[in-house]
Motif scaffolding. Structure first.
Motif, PDB file in Angstrom:
ATOM      1  N   UNK A   1      31.708  46.921  36.992  1.00 11.25           N
ATOM      2  CA  UNK A   1      32.150  47.919  36.013  1.00 11.25           C
ATOM      3  C   UNK A   1      33.638  48.222  36.250  1.00 11.25           C
ATOM      4  N   UNK A   2      34.337  48.631  35.217  1.00 15.75           N
ATOM      5  CA  UNK A   2      35.780  48.903  35.316  1.00 15.75           C
ATOM      6  C   UNK A   2      36.070  49.904  36.432  1.00 15.75           C
ATOM      7  N   UNK A   3      35.192  50.851  36.629  1.00 15.50           N
ATOM      8  CA  UNK A   3      35.414  51.873  37.666  1.00 15.50           C
ATOM      9  C   UNK A   3      35.449  51.285  39.074  1.00 15.50           C
ATOM     10  N   UNK A   4      34.933  50.066  39.261  1.00 14.64           N
ATOM     11  CA  UNK A   4      34.913  49.434  40.583  1.00 14.64           C
ATOM     12  C   UNK A   4      36.005  48.381  40.760  1.00 14.64           C
ATOM     13  N   UNK A   5      36.845  48.200  39.752  1.00 15.37           N
ATOM     14  CA  UNK A   5      37.906  47.202  39.866  1.00 15.37           C
ATOM     15  C   UNK A   5      38.895  47.606  40.954  1.00 15.37           C
ATOM     16  N   UNK A   6      39.334  46.604  41.703  1.00 11.79           N
ATOM     17  CA  UNK A   6      40.355  46.820  42.729  1.00 11.79           C
ATOM     18  C   UNK A   6      41.731  46.539  42.119  1.00 11.79           C
ATOM     19  N   UNK A   7      42.760  46.832  42.881  1.00  9.98           N
ATOM     20  CA  UNK A   7      44.127  46.529  42.436  1.00  9.98           C
ATOM     21  C   UNK A   7      44.272  45.019  42.225  1.00  9.98           C
ATOM     22  N   UNK A   8      43.647  44.241  43.103  1.00 11.28           N
ATOM     23  CA  UNK A   8      43.698  42.777  42.975  1.00 11.28           C
ATOM     24  C   UNK A   8      42.993  42.309  41.704  1.00 11.28           C
ATOM     25  N   UNK A   9      41.863  42.939  41.379  1.00 13.41           N
ATOM     26  CA  UNK A   9      41.143  42.590  40.143  1.00 13.41           C
ATOM     27  C   UNK A   9      42.025  42.849  38.926  1.00 13.41           C
ATOM     28  N   UNK A  10      42.677  43.984  38.891  1.00  9.34           N
ATOM     29  CA  UNK A  10      43.545  44.341  37.768  1.00  9.34           C
ATOM     30  C   UNK A  10      44.701  43.348  37.660  1.00  9.34           C
ATOM     31  N   UNK A  11      45.270  42.980  38.798  1.00  8.00           N
ATOM     32  CA  UNK A  11      46.390  42.015  38.797  1.00  8.00           C
ATOM     33  C   UNK A  11      45.930  40.663  38.247  1.00  8.00           C
ATOM     34  N   UNK A  12      44.741  40.219  38.632  1.00  6.87           N
ATOM     35  CA  UNK A  12      44.219  38.935  38.138  1.00  6.87           C
ATOM     36  C   UNK A  12      43.934  38.997  36.640  1.00  6.87           C
ATOM     37  N   UNK A  13      43.392  40.083  36.168  1.00  8.57           N
ATOM     38  CA  UNK A  13      43.107  40.253  34.742  1.00  8.57           C
ATOM     39  C   UNK A  13      44.416  40.259  33.950  1.00  8.57           C
ATOM     40  N   UNK A  14      45.441  40.874  34.514  1.00  7.30           N
ATOM     41  CA  UNK A  14      46.737  40.971  33.834  1.00  7.30           C
ATOM     42  C   UNK A  14      47.399  39.603  33.667  1.00  7.30           C
ATOM     43  N   UNK A  15      47.060  38.634  34.508  1.00  7.32           N
ATOM     44  CA  UNK A  15      47.628  37.288  34.403  1.00  7.32           C
ATOM     45  C   UNK A  15      47.306  36.663  33.042  1.00  7.32           C
ATOM     46  N   UNK A  16      46.134  36.944  32.504  1.00  8.27           N
ATOM     47  CA  UNK A  16      45.783  36.398  31.192  1.00  8.27           C
ATOM     48  C   UNK A  16      46.701  36.961  30.110  1.00  8.27           C
ATOM     49  N   UNK A  17      47.042  38.232  30.208  1.00  8.36           N
ATOM     50  CA  UNK A  17      47.950  38.845  29.223  1.00  8.36           C
ATOM     51  C   UNK A  17      49.363  38.266  29.360  1.00  8.36           C
ATOM     52  N   UNK A  18      49.800  38.017  30.592  1.00  4.00           N
ATOM     53  CA  UNK A  18      51.110  37.386  30.789  1.00  4.00           C
ATOM     54  C   UNK A  18      51.111  35.977  30.199  1.00  4.00           C
ATOM     55  N   UNK A  19      50.018  35.256  30.422  1.00 12.69           N
ATOM     56  CA  UNK A  19      49.906  33.895  29.890  1.00 12.69           C
ATOM     57  C   UNK A  19      49.927  33.924  28.364  1.00 12.69           C
ATOM     58  N   UNK A  20      49.213  34.864  27.768  1.00  9.32           N
ATOM     59  CA  UNK A  20      49.236  35.008  26.301  1.00  9.32           C
ATOM     60  C   UNK A  20      50.648  35.279  25.812  1.00  9.32           C
ATOM     61  N   UNK A  21      51.364  36.129  26.513  1.00  5.41           N
ATOM     62  CA  UNK A  21      52.737  36.458  26.129  1.00  5.41           C
ATOM     63  C   UNK A  21      53.624  35.211  26.146  1.00  5.41           C
ATOM     64  N   UNK A  22      53.479  34.395  27.183  1.00  2.00           N
ATOM     65  CA  UNK A  22      54.260  33.158  27.268  1.00  2.00           C
ATOM     66  C   UNK A  22      53.902  32.237  26.111  1.00  2.00           C
ATOM     67  N   UNK A  23      52.598  32.080  25.849  1.00  3.37           N
ATOM     68  CA  UNK A  23      52.171  31.212  24.742  1.00  3.37           C
ATOM     69  C   UNK A  23      52.692  31.733  23.401  1.00  3.37           C
TER      70      UNK A  23
END
Length: 161
Positions: A68-90
């Motif tokens: 659940x989102x409430x259990x995400x760690x800082x590392x989890x958030x950073x990994x999820x954010x990589x997809x948004x960065x990749x989308x931005x590049x594309x």
């Protein structure tokens, strides 16, 4: 913090040269962060955890479920954010007309796959093109005045499905 390769321009898609853009973009993403390539090939990171084993036999296999989102760690958030960065590049590597076709995509994999389908066609279309190229290869002949280098370039260009 300085980003690696920040001065490298993002390759912009020329629909007539999709194969070249795909190679350049793949390398560009790899040079930024190898996990960006995972985003376009496998999809975004989904934080997982092992399900509770309460009430299960001791020999029952462990089962992973999304956190659940409430259990995400800082590392989890950073990994999820990589997809948004990749989308931005594309997105920045697409002309307006192509961007309009992918504007509603929600993951970088969806953007990548949609661009591929728009430029190369469906799997069936790619199979048909491959069969046509095989036929052309089987009937390949040098033309009068054509050098081996000319033929090689033609072969390489047509072989880039």
């Amino acid at each position: 913090m300085v980003k690696k390769d920040a001065s490298v321009k993002i390759p912009v898609l020329d629909k007539d040269n999709y194969f070249h853009w795909k190679v350049k973009m793949h390398l560009h993403l790899m040079s930024m962060d190898e996990r960006y390539v995972d985003c376009i090939e496998k999809g975004p990171h989904v934080p997982m955890k092992f399900a509770s084993r309460v009430g299960l036999p001791d020999d029952a296999p462990d089962v992973e479920i999304p956190k659940p989102v409430s259990e995400w760690t800082i590392e989890d958030v950073a990994e999820i954010h990589k997809d948004k960065r990749t989308m931005n590049i594309l997105f920045n590597g697409l002309e307006q007309e192509m961007f309009d076709n992918v504007i509603n995509c929600t993951t970088s994999k969806e953007v990548w796959d949609t661009v591929r389908t728009l430029c190369e066609g469906t799997e069936q279309v790619r199979e048909n093109k491959m069969q046509l190229l095989i036929q052309q290869y089987e009937h390949l002949h040098f033309k009068a005045g054509e050098t081996l280098n000319d033929t090689f370039k033609l072969f390489q260009k047509n072989g880039s499905l």
